[in-house]
Every structure is written in C-alpha cells, then in structure tokens.
Design a protein around this motif. Structure first.
Motif, short mmCIF file in Angstrom:
data_model
loop_
_atom_site.label_atom_id
_atom_site.label_comp_id
_atom_site.label_asym_id
_atom_site.label_seq_id
_atom_site.Cartn_x
_atom_site.Cartn_y
_atom_site.Cartn_z
N PRO A 191 0.80 -1.22 0.00
CA PRO A 191 0.00 0.00 0.00
C PRO A 191 0.84 1.28 0.00
CG PRO A 191 -0.88 -1.57 1.58
CD PRO A 191 0.43 -2.13 1.09
N LEU A 192 1.95 1.31 0.72
CA LEU A 192 2.80 2.50 0.73
C LEU A 192 3.42 2.73 -0.64
CD1 LEU A 192 4.27 4.83 2.12
CD2 LEU A 192 6.01 3.19 2.86
N THR A 241 12.77 -5.92 -2.28
CA THR A 241 13.38 -5.42 -1.05
C THR A 241 13.54 -3.91 -1.08
OG1 THR A 241 14.56 -7.50 -0.77
CG2 THR A 241 15.41 -5.62 0.44
N ALA A 242 13.83 -3.36 -2.25
CA ALA A 242 14.01 -1.91 -2.40
C ALA A 242 13.55 -1.50 -3.80
CB ALA A 242 15.48 -1.54 -2.22
N ALA A 297 17.11 4.32 7.32
CA ALA A 297 15.69 4.54 7.58
C ALA A 297 14.85 3.91 6.47
CB ALA A 297 15.40 6.03 7.71
N TYR A 298 15.29 4.07 5.22
CA TYR A 298 14.57 3.48 4.09
C TYR A 298 14.51 1.96 4.24
CZ TYR A 298 13.33 1.81 -0.52
OH TYR A 298 12.69 1.16 -1.55
N ARG A 300 11.31 -2.83 5.10
CA ARG A 300 11.10 -4.13 5.76
C ARG A 300 9.73 -4.20 6.43
NH1 ARG A 300 16.27 -3.50 7.41
NH2 ARG A 300 15.63 -2.72 9.45
N ASN A 301 9.23 -3.07 6.89
CA ASN A 301 7.97 -3.04 7.66
C ASN A 301 6.81 -2.41 6.90
OD1 ASN A 301 8.90 -4.10 10.33
ND2 ASN A 301 10.38 -2.46 10.02
N ARG A 302 6.94 -2.26 5.60
CA ARG A 302 5.96 -1.52 4.83
C ARG A 302 4.56 -2.13 4.85
NH1 ARG A 302 9.34 -4.17 1.00
NH2 ARG A 302 8.19 -5.31 -0.60
N TYR A 303 4.45 -3.44 4.98
CA TYR A 303 3.12 -4.07 4.99
C TYR A 303 2.40 -3.87 6.31
CZ TYR A 303 4.73 -6.40 0.76
OH TYR A 303 5.22 -6.64 -0.49
N ARG A 304 3.10 -3.46 7.33
CA ARG A 304 2.51 -3.27 8.66
C ARG A 304 1.96 -1.87 8.87
NH1 ARG A 304 7.72 -5.93 10.91
NH2 ARG A 304 7.15 -8.12 10.76
N LEU A 305 2.22 -0.95 7.96
CA LEU A 305 1.82 0.44 8.15
C LEU A 305 0.32 0.61 7.94
CD1 LEU A 305 4.67 2.19 6.14
CD2 LEU A 305 4.48 1.95 8.62
#
Length: 144
Positions: free
Chosen positions: A20-21, A60-61, A106-107, A112-117
C-alpha cells in the motif's frame, strides 16, 4: 543521487504493487508526472523476471533505471522519481555522507515493515489526504 548525476528520461521504476505504501507513493508520483517521465513497472508477480536486479532485490528496495541504463535503488531511486516530477529531491542534505547513510538505513527499515503500516499513516507519509491508486496491466505497465 549527487547533483552532478543527472537522470535521463524516461525513468523506469520497479515497485511492489502489493504494498500500500509503494502504490500510494507511485500514485502520487504518477499524478504529478505531467511530462511523462516515469514508466512504472510492477515487479510483485511471483513469475516476474526482468528489470535491473533479481525479483527478490526488486521486492526489497525500489529500483529505477534511467534512459542511459544507470540503475538506482532505495533512496536514490526515490530522489530520481521526485526530481522527474518536479518535486524537491532532498537537496544537499541527502548528499552529506552521514545524512545519506541515515536516510538509507531509515529506508531499509521502512521497506522491511511496509506491509505493517496503517493506511492513515501511509496517507500522511505520502502527504496526501486521498491516495490515487495505481493499476497495472498484464504487461506490467502501470498507470494512475
């Protein structure tokens, strides 16, 4: 991306369309892309093969490839996208070794945590109240 390194267009951007992000950020970029400088490619399908790196690295990026074949990833790819659509890229601050290294770390943590936002936080991070969705055709060409 150092100031001396100017991107050539189009800029092909490989991103995770299941995130989503990532979708919100690419939707915001594409909505500002009046000059048509960005070519968005969804690298999330399991069978995706192509792009400047193996699918695992692309997931990953974020990666971008400019018209001259130069490959950018992570913060450098984001800065190139922002520059392509006329937004400030971060300027000299991100060119400083310490600040640039912190931004890269920070990126990596955010990626790594983008699905949790939560979606409300994504809207704040992208800087828009409403996020334009990105749709990708079967040929991996994406549009807002």
């Amino acid at each position: 991306m150092p100031r001396a390194a100017l991107a050539t267009y189009p800029l092909t951007v490989y991103f995770d369309a299941t995130c989503p992000l990532c979708v919100a950020e690419m939707g915001a970029m594409k909505a500002r892309d009046a000059a048509g400088r960005l070519d968005l490619v969804d690298c999330s399908p399991a069978g995706f093969c192509g792009g400047p790196a193996p699918r695992e690295a692309l997931m990953t990026a974020m990666h971008a490839v400019d018209a001259s074949g130069r490959v950018l990833s992570g913060v450098a790819a984001i800065r190139a996208c922002r520059t392509a659509v006329g937004l400030p890229a971060g300027g000299f601050l991100l060119d400083l070794p310490v600040v640039g290294a912190l931004a890269d770390r920070a990126y990596a943590g955010l990626a790594r945590n983008r699905y949790r936002l939560p979606r409300w936080l994504i809207a704040r991070l992208v800087g828009r109240g409403a996020v334009a969705p990105v749709t990708c055709a079967d040929d991996d060409n994406c549009r807002v």
